[in-house]
Design an enzyme around this catalytic site. Structure first.
Site, PDB file in Angstrom:
ATOM      1  CD  GLU A 182      -2.963  -1.069   2.229  1.00  0.00           C
ATOM      2  OE1 GLU A 182      -4.117  -1.422   1.988  1.00  0.00           O
ATOM      3  OE2 GLU A 182      -2.567  -0.747   3.349  1.00  0.00           O
ATOM      4  CB  CYS A 185       2.943   7.020   3.573  1.00  0.00           C
ATOM      5  SG  CYS A 185       3.479   5.778   4.748  1.00  0.00           S
ATOM      6  CB  CYS A 193       7.469  -5.771   8.290  1.00  0.00           C
ATOM      7  SG  CYS A 193       8.886  -5.074   9.180  1.00  0.00           S
ATOM      8  CB  CYS A 197       6.574  -3.473  15.864  1.00  0.00           C
ATOM      9  SG  CYS A 197       8.218  -2.976  15.332  1.00  0.00           S
ATOM     10  CB  CYS A 227       0.363   5.450  11.473  1.00  0.00           C
ATOM     11  SG  CYS A 227       1.990   4.810  11.736  1.00  0.00           S
TER      12      CYS A 227
HETATM   13  S1  SF4 Z   1       6.357  -0.872  12.770  1.00  0.00           S
HETATM   14 FE1  SF4 Z   1       7.771  -2.632  13.045  1.00  0.00          FE
HETATM   15  S2  SF4 Z   1       6.648  -4.411  12.182  1.00  0.00           S
HETATM   16 FE2  SF4 Z   1       5.607  -2.541  11.461  1.00  0.00          FE
HETATM   17  S3  SF4 Z   1       6.478  -2.141   9.417  1.00  0.00           S
HETATM   18 FE3  SF4 Z   1       7.660  -0.914  10.926  1.00  0.00          FE
HETATM   19  S4  SF4 Z   1       9.383  -2.235  11.515  1.00  0.00           S
HETATM   20 FE4  SF4 Z   1       7.887  -3.560  10.510  1.00  0.00          FE
END
Ligand code: SF4
Length: 383
Positions: free
Chosen positions: A91, A104, A111, A115, A347
């Site tokens: 996206e 963005c 990922c 997190c 976000c």
């Molecule tokens: S916040 Fe952490 S898990 Fe999410 S995209 Fe960024 S680095 Fe990856």
């Protein structure tokens, strides 16, 4: 398959053209046609030598990412979902503000950092995007918006890029670097180094590489004032703990285009939002907790809940109280406005639809693209 010219920064395109026996100035012309004018058809690049125009088809192309969907929020935010093949989608979000247009951009499909508060992290890692796939997000968005906002020749829609979409950009450094160079290049988008931000969860060795190779603005996802809590929220902290991360940030500032690092801090109810944690954060960034002091701004982000996280957003008054502790200590602190809530573009929400689509791969058929509601986008952008 023909090479996608979006893969190249100007140096790369010059090398490609040299391989065809063409001089560097031809590469500059070609680069300007592609990025400044958004032209993908070589036959329309009228000032290119006819011999080059005839050579390119078959060898090269300007290949955009297929658009799966395009949604426009009531506040003018636009979210595109791009098909990157193999059942993966990424996206890209345009956020119009009064004085600027921000894009963005995603760097990975999924990922690997994981997190706890991030829906992209919850979906897992599929693969790195190529340089062409990163650059194609800007190429498409800039020229689509110019057309729909009916901007005059030379006006641009996007003057701020944040690498804050899906993925950890510094874990895809090789592909990221030429894309950043293209963003900054005066023959392409000509963005200021201050207006291109790489956001990282703290890949310390690559912060140092970025400092040497292409110092742009840096944002760091901090989210916790102590290693004990950050180990849990941002698992990469176990590899690169806070004193190493802040040391890398301090060194980065020696070559950074801004004289501060932006620290992002996602406000999680009952997890990291207590006044004592704000005080610990002050001690941390001021160098009183064993890590080096770092000139910084704090950006507090109200958490966007998603079911699998088991986390909730801090109440407004708790965010305000947290911000006050930081501000009273002389730290510039902002609370991020949530944008595009109605289209899940806020976000940390970027993976919601992607995850669903990945799971339902068989449904990954192209839907007709919805044209942005011009008035909404134009009003939002203040243009
Ligand atoms: S916040 Fe952490 S898990 Fe999410 S995209 Fe960024 S680095 Fe990856």
């Amino acid at each position: 398959m023909a090479v996608n010219l979006l893969e190249y920064d100007l140096g790369g395109l010059a090398a490609f053209c040299a391989g065809l026996g063409e001089k560097r100035f031809r590469a500059v012309q070609l680069f300007r046609w592609i990025h400044q004018k958004g032209e993908a058809d070589f036959s329309r690049m009228t000032d290119l030598a006819r011999s080059l125009r005839e050579k390119l088809p078959g060898l090269a192309e300007v290949r955009a990412l297929p658009v799966i969907s395009e949604h426009v929020s009531a506040d003018g935010t636009i979210k595109w979902l791009f098909d990157v093949g193999g059942g993966n989608a990424v996206e890209t979000v345009f956020i119009p503000e009064v004085d600027r247009g921000t894009l963005c951009v995603s760097s990975q499909a999924g990922c690997a950092v994981g997190c706890r508060f991030c829906s992209t992290g919850a979906q897992g890692f599929s693969r790195n995007l190529s340089t062409a796939e990163i650059t194609a997000q800007l190429w498409f968005a800039e020229h689509r918006l110019r057309q729909h906002l009916q901007l005059a020749e030379g006006e641009r829609a996007i003057d701020n890029v944040v690498m804050m979409g899906m993925g950890e950009p510094l874990q895809n450094y090789t592909a990221l670097l030429p894309a950043l160079r293209t963003m900054l290049d005066d023959h392409a988008y000509g963005l200021s180094r201050r207006r291109v931000t790489v956001s990282t969860s703290g890949v310390v060795p690559m912060i140092e590489r970025l400092r040497q190779d292409c110092p742009v603005a840096l944002a760091v996802s901090l989210h916790a004032p102590t290693d004990a809590l950050r180990d849990d929220l941002v698992p990469l902290n176990r590899k690169y703990p806070l004193h190493e991360l802040l040391g890398a940030c301090g060194a980065y500032l020696e070559r950074a285009p801004r004289d501060f690092i932006t620290f992002e801090y996602c406000m999680l109810d009952g997890v990291n939002d207590a006044p004592e944690q704000a005080q610990a954060l002050v001690r941390l960034v001021k160098g009183r907790a064993g890590a080096p002091a770092v000139a910084c701004k704090l950006n507090l982000i109200p958490f966007n809940p998603f079911p699998a996280s088991g986390l909730t957003r801090s109440p407004r008054e708790r965010i305000v109280a947290f911000a006050k502790v930081l501000q009273d200590a002389g730290i510039v602190t902002t609370v991020r406005k949530t944008r595009g809530d109605d289209i899940d573009a806020a976000c940390g929400q970027l993976a919601g639809e992607v995850q669903d689509r990945t799971r339902l791969n068989e449904r990954l058929t192209r839907r007709p693209v919805r044209i942005p509601v011009r008035a909404a986008a134009a009003d939002g952008a203040g243009r």
